[in-house]
Design an enzyme around this catalytic site. Structure first.
Site, PDB file in Angstrom:
ATOM      1  N   HIS A  11      38.031  32.999  37.719  1.00  0.00           N
ATOM      2  CA  HIS A  11      37.976  33.709  36.594  1.00  0.00           C
ATOM      3  C   HIS A  11      39.205  33.404  35.532  1.00  0.00           C
ATOM      4  O   HIS A  11      40.416  32.984  36.152  1.00  0.00           O
ATOM      5  CB  HIS A  11      37.820  35.168  36.715  1.00  0.00           C
ATOM      6  N   GLU A  84      35.704  38.923  45.309  1.00  0.00           N
ATOM      7  CA  GLU A  84      36.898  38.631  45.840  1.00  0.00           C
ATOM      8  C   GLU A  84      37.160  39.340  47.350  1.00  0.00           C
ATOM      9  O   GLU A  84      36.442  40.249  47.574  1.00  0.00           O
ATOM     10  CB  GLU A  84      38.093  39.295  44.894  1.00  0.00           C
TER      11      GLU A  84
END
Length: 215
Positions: A11, A84
């Site tokens: 990202h 994550e």
């Protein structure tokens, strides 16, 4: 020979990235630079004509993925297995703040014991979670298909290593991934034989054929 590709895309930047705060599964949006990074990287990745785009459901990854989806007209799918690594009670803290708050846990963590920070997930657990998801996502990918997976630095690194069955003792040899950079896994097939390998790591340019005797 037919080849499938998996693009592992991190990202764009967030305010917590700049501040050095551990994000983990905290849902932090892109900052202005991160949105610009996503636009620039997506303009390059669109040339690969992805068959499928699957992203972590955390907003910073989903925002990044949507830019590519809009450019290519490809549906963006959310998958929480791509989140994550969960850093537990370290999330939101800088490195110094974590050492101040959890001196014994951080010492253990730096020596390889990742179980001492309350609520945290280990790199092995995150890597295996991600690798299992990737195997599932590849089931319906066509022989020459391109899958783009949008996720996060730690889980992309550990997940790629786990997927490639690299021994955990070697995972630390792979450097961290920059915001909006990507890595590429490529599968070669010769009849019933198939093999996945890493062809790009922490890249910002599109993969190109390797013109070499080392094939």
């Amino acid at each position: 020979m037919t080849t499938r590709q998996v693009v592992l895309w991190r990202h764009g930047r967030t305010e917590w990235n700049v501040a050095g705060r551990v994000q983990g599964q905290s849902d932090i949006p892109l900052d202005e630079v991160g949105r610009e990074q996503a636009q620039a990287a997506a303009a390059r990745l669109a040339a690969l004509r992805p068959d499928r785009i699957v992203t972590s459901d955390l907003v910073r990854a989903a925002e990044t993925a949507r830019v590519l989806g809009e450019l290519t007209g490809t549906k963006v799918e959310l998958d929480p297995r791509l989140r994550e690594l969960n850093f537990g009670e370290r999330e939101g803290l800088t490195w110094r703040e974590a050492w101040d708050r959890f001196p014994e846990g951080m010492k253990a963590w730096s020596e390889g014991d990742e179980t001492r920070i309350p609520g945290s997930e280990t790199h092995r657990q995150a890597g295996e979670r991600f690798a299992a998801a990737l195997h599932d996502l590849l089931v319906d990918l066509p022989p020459d298909g391109v899958l783009v997976v949008v996720a996060h630095g730690a889980v992309l690194r550990t997940g790629a290593c786990a997927f490639l069955e690299i021994a955990e003792t070697h995972w630390s040899l792979f450097g961290g991934l920059g915001n909006c950079s990507w890595s590429v896994l490529e599968e070669s097939r010769h009849g019933d034989w198939r093999k996945w390998r890493l062809t790009e790591w922490n890249a910002g340019t599109l993969p190109e054929p390797v013109l070499s005797d080392d094939e």
